[in-house]
Design a protein around this motif. Structure first.
Motif, PDB file in Angstrom:
ATOM      1  N   UNK A  55      27.015  60.423 -44.285  1.00 14.70           N
ATOM      2  CA  UNK A  55      27.490  61.521 -43.439  1.00 14.70           C
ATOM      3  C   UNK A  55      27.772  62.766 -44.289  1.00 14.70           C
ATOM      4  N   UNK A  56      28.319  62.544 -45.474  1.00 15.05           N
ATOM      5  CA  UNK A  56      28.592  63.675 -46.370  1.00 15.05           C
ATOM      6  C   UNK A  56      27.294  64.416 -46.673  1.00 15.05           C
ATOM      7  N   UNK A  57      26.258  63.645 -46.987  1.00 15.39           N
ATOM      8  CA  UNK A  57      24.966  64.265 -47.307  1.00 15.39           C
ATOM      9  C   UNK A  57      24.428  65.015 -46.093  1.00 15.39           C
ATOM     10  N   UNK A  58      24.524  64.355 -44.947  1.00 18.90           N
ATOM     11  CA  UNK A  58      24.019  64.971 -43.708  1.00 18.90           C
ATOM     12  C   UNK A  58      24.748  66.291 -43.426  1.00 18.90           C
ATOM     13  N   UNK A  59      26.061  66.302 -43.619  1.00 22.30           N
ATOM     14  CA  UNK A  59      26.842  67.521 -43.350  1.00 22.30           C
ATOM     15  C   UNK A  59      26.515  68.620 -44.364  1.00 22.30           C
ATOM     16  N   UNK A  60      26.256  68.208 -45.607  1.00 26.72           N
ATOM     17  CA  UNK A  60      25.849  69.203 -46.613  1.00 26.72           C
ATOM     18  C   UNK A  60      24.528  69.849 -46.205  1.00 26.72           C
ATOM     19  N   UNK A  61      23.575  69.017 -45.786  1.00 25.56           N
ATOM     20  CA  UNK A  61      22.264  69.536 -45.338  1.00 25.56           C
ATOM     21  C   UNK A  61      22.447  70.472 -44.152  1.00 25.56           C
ATOM     22  N   UNK A  62      23.283  70.028 -43.214  1.00 24.66           N
ATOM     23  CA  UNK A  62      23.491  70.795 -41.990  1.00 24.66           C
ATOM     24  C   UNK A  62      24.154  72.143 -42.293  1.00 24.66           C
ATOM     25  N   UNK A  63      25.074  72.159 -43.261  1.00 21.18           N
ATOM     26  CA  UNK A  63      25.736  73.438 -43.535  1.00 21.18           C
ATOM     27  C   UNK A  63      24.816  74.397 -44.278  1.00 21.18           C
TER      28      UNK A  63
ATOM     29  N   UNK B  75      38.091  58.631 -39.886  1.00 19.14           N
ATOM     30  CA  UNK B  75      37.838  58.496 -41.326  1.00 19.14           C
ATOM     31  C   UNK B  75      36.723  59.413 -41.804  1.00 19.14           C
ATOM     32  N   UNK B  76      35.899  59.852 -40.877  1.00 20.43           N
ATOM     33  CA  UNK B  76      34.812  60.759 -41.258  1.00 20.43           C
ATOM     34  C   UNK B  76      35.347  62.120 -41.701  1.00 20.43           C
ATOM     35  N   UNK B  77      36.639  62.391 -41.472  1.00 22.39           N
ATOM     36  CA  UNK B  77      37.218  63.640 -41.994  1.00 22.39           C
ATOM     37  C   UNK B  77      37.026  63.710 -43.509  1.00 22.39           C
ATOM     38  N   UNK B  78      37.004  62.535 -44.168  1.00 23.27           N
ATOM     39  CA  UNK B  78      36.788  62.517 -45.616  1.00 23.27           C
ATOM     40  C   UNK B  78      35.400  63.062 -45.976  1.00 23.27           C
ATOM     41  N   UNK B  79      34.421  62.737 -45.134  1.00 16.82           N
ATOM     42  CA  UNK B  79      33.068  63.257 -45.374  1.00 16.82           C
ATOM     43  C   UNK B  79      33.039  64.765 -45.161  1.00 16.82           C
ATOM     44  N   UNK B  80      33.709  65.224 -44.100  1.00 15.17           N
ATOM     45  CA  UNK B  80      33.739  66.663 -43.825  1.00 15.17           C
ATOM     46  C   UNK B  80      34.376  67.398 -45.000  1.00 15.17           C
ATOM     47  N   UNK B  81      35.486  66.834 -45.514  1.00 15.25           N
ATOM     48  CA  UNK B  81      36.165  67.471 -46.650  1.00 15.25           C
ATOM     49  C   UNK B  81      35.240  67.506 -47.866  1.00 15.25           C
ATOM     50  N   UNK B  82      34.550  66.368 -48.132  1.00 11.83           N
ATOM     51  CA  UNK B  82      33.658  66.307 -49.295  1.00 11.83           C
ATOM     52  C   UNK B  82      32.491  67.282 -49.159  1.00 11.83           C
TER      53      UNK B  82
ATOM     54  N   UNK C  23      36.962  73.086 -41.049  1.00 11.70           N
ATOM     55  CA  UNK C  23      37.763  72.747 -39.867  1.00 11.70           C
ATOM     56  C   UNK C  23      37.422  71.361 -39.353  1.00 11.70           C
ATOM     57  N   UNK C  24      38.444  70.549 -39.194  1.00 10.14           N
ATOM     58  CA  UNK C  24      38.253  69.161 -38.746  1.00 10.14           C
ATOM     59  C   UNK C  24      39.008  68.953 -37.436  1.00 10.14           C
ATOM     60  N   UNK C  25      38.284  68.666 -36.402  1.00 13.40           N
ATOM     61  CA  UNK C  25      38.890  68.474 -35.087  1.00 13.40           C
ATOM     62  C   UNK C  25      38.654  67.050 -34.603  1.00 13.40           C
ATOM     63  N   UNK C  26      39.527  66.613 -33.702  1.00 14.15           N
ATOM     64  CA  UNK C  26      39.335  65.298 -33.096  1.00 14.15           C
ATOM     65  C   UNK C  26      39.047  65.506 -31.620  1.00 14.15           C
ATOM     66  N   UNK C  27      38.024  64.810 -31.106  1.00 11.34           N
ATOM     67  CA  UNK C  27      37.803  64.797 -29.662  1.00 11.34           C
ATOM     68  C   UNK C  27      38.225  63.426 -29.160  1.00 11.34           C
TER      69      UNK C  27
END
Ligand code: UDP
Length: 474
Positions: A96-104, A120-127, A132-136
């Motif tokens: 997920x970290x890699x995916x978010x890096x690509x996406x950004x 727990x995926x907030x850790x990936x967002x932070x990395x 901004x980290x939101x919960x739905x």
């Protein structure tokens, strides 16, 4: 660099149509009302045909990507779905970290949104450097209040919830008897209990929590959670988010039930369905059939094979019923009821059914999407909860706001028949429930209009994402 591209949000969805549908609706609303595009990120285990077809049907402003499979084979057979989802999330953090890096790099990524088992995926967002980290939270404010209090309840509640002599009382909430508390909390030796306590702590890392509920259906916790508080994120009720343009696609298209409904009198039919995965034990299925027959009411019943061999939510990861479900109905039932009832296997286009003028009641497992859909179309409910948070929902609907009558625990045919008759045509409690549901239908529609509470809440969130400033909220 991304100056001209629209603000984009990445949303991680844990498995289950009940999680996917409302978050997709949120994404659609963000696109149509606020020009925010999004990518829904799903887990490999979500790859059922129903879910794939659903993702493919979304508008182009809502893209989707699947994470690579992770190995869960070391988990014990029969591990709770909450455990599976939580483990799958943690094990997916590197991908997920890699995916978010690509996406950004590819898009103007303004926020990351996780859902109820995905904090727990907030850790990936932070990395990945997503600020901004939101919960739905796709279920309601009562359940959210409980989960947020879990780290504290874990210390103060001795023994199992179901053995508590007094109901659990939380700020603003309807008192919930111990046995009705959230299913994954009912056995503290099961790893899913610890997972839920963990999520309760982890939710606090969110900048804010968006909840698929609205004030009128649970005014008590809404009042409390709308106040900012130093020990939890800001809470925005943004519901009811239900599918607006459902045409019963996928497994439901071509259901004979719509033509059948067209031939029934107004508000004469009770729709009977237990969500995308629920099924009953054989004995209860039989009592339900006979109860419907005795009630004398017209009915449309989505029948699934009984759950006896495994957990009641065996079908959760795939909506297709495995065996011939009609084989389990009482002998002669279909023939005897053919003038007043219709049984359909596995799946029906629920929103179309609930919005049909012939539908006058809904016997539901109280999955939160089903409850919201029922309220949006003004359909009074008979509550027959099965698992997850459904028993709590049943309490809050029947003892709290008064939008449902609950079937007694014994599930005998006479009791079932009486509750069905009361909700459909009763002069006492049934009439009160029907009036309350009409009131909630109006309140839900008001909130979603421009300037209404839910629309304003979502606009505030978008302003935080796009108007500069930090994570914002608390
Ligand atoms: N649903 C449907 N047809 C069915 C069963 C379910 O369209 O036969 C849809 C229903 O409209 C709702 C979702 O699937 O949007 C079920 O979500 P809910 O939260 O009620 O229950 P869950 O499936 O998560 O137990």
């Amino acid at each position: 660099f991304h100056g001209n591209s629209p603000p984009h949000v990445a949303m991680l969805v844990t498995p289950g149509m009940g999680h996917l549908i409302p978050i997709a609706e949120l994404a659609k609303r963000l696109a149509t009302r606020h020009g925010v595009t999004s990518t829904l990120i799903t887990f490999a285990s979500t790859a059922s045909s129903t879910q794939r077809a659903f993702l493919a049907s979304l508008p182009s402003a809502v893209a989707s990507l699947s994470l690579p499979p992770v190995d869960l084979s070391d988990l014990p057979r029969g591990a709770a779905i909450e455990t599976l989802m939580s483990e799958e999330c943690v094990r997916s953090i590197p991908a997920l970290t890699k995916l978010l890096l690509d996406l950004s790099r590819a898009a103007n990524l303004v926020a990351f949104v996780a859902d109820l088992f995905g904090a727990d995926s907030f850790d990936a967002a932070a990395a990945a450097g997503v600020r901004r980290k939101y919960l739905f939270f796709p279920t309601n404010l009562h359940v959210l209040t409980l989960i947020l209090h879990l780290p504290e309840l874990d210390v103060t509640v001795p023994g199992e919830f179901r053995h508590l002599p007094e109901p659990v009382r939380l700020p603003g909430c309807v008192a919930i008897p111990g046995p009705d508390i959230l299913m994954p909390l009912q056995d503290k030796t099961n790893p899913c209990y610890k997972w839920m306590v963990h999520h309760g702590a982890k939710y606090r890392e969110a900048d804010a929590i968006l909840v698929n509920s609205f004030d009128a259906v649970e005014p008590g916790p809404a009042k409390i959670l709308r106040q900012p508080s130093p020990d939890r994120p800001v809470v925005y009720p943004v519901g009811p988010l239900i599918q607006a343009d459902r045409d019963g696609g996928g497994a439901g298209s071509g259901c004979p039930c719509m033509e059948w409904l067209d031939r029934q009198p107004a508000k004469s039919v009770i729709f009977v369905s237990f969500g995308s995965g629920g099924s009953l034990p054989t004995e209860q299925m039989r009592e339900l059939a006979l109860g419907l027959e005795i009630s004398g009411q017209r009915f449309l019943w989505v029948v699934r094979s009984p759950s006896d061999e495994g957990a009641v939510n065996d079908n959760y990861y795939d909506a297709e019923s495995k065996k011939d479900p009609f084989a389990y109905l009482p002998e002669g039932f279909v023939e005897r009821t053919k003038d007043v009832g219709l049984v359909v296997p596995s799946w029906a286009p629920q929103i179309k059914v609930l919005s049909h003028p012939a539908t006058g009641g809904f016997l539901t497992h109280c999955g939160w999407n089903s409850v919201l859909e029922s309220l949006v179309y003004g359909v009074p409910m008979v509550a027959w909860p099965l698992f997850a948070e459904q028993r709590q929902n049943a309490v809050m609907l029947s003892e709290g706001v008064g939008a449902a009558i609950r079937v007694s625990e014994s599930k005998g045919r006479e009791k079932i028949a009486a509750v069905v008759r009361e909700v459909m045509a009763g002069e006492g409690r049934g009439a009160a429930v029907r009036a309350k549901v009409a009131e909630l239908q109006k309140a839900a529609a008001e909130g979603l209009k421009e300037g209404g509470a839910a629309a304003t809440a979502l606009a505030e969130v978008v302003e935080k994402w796009t108007g500069g400033g930090g994570g914002g909220g608390n």
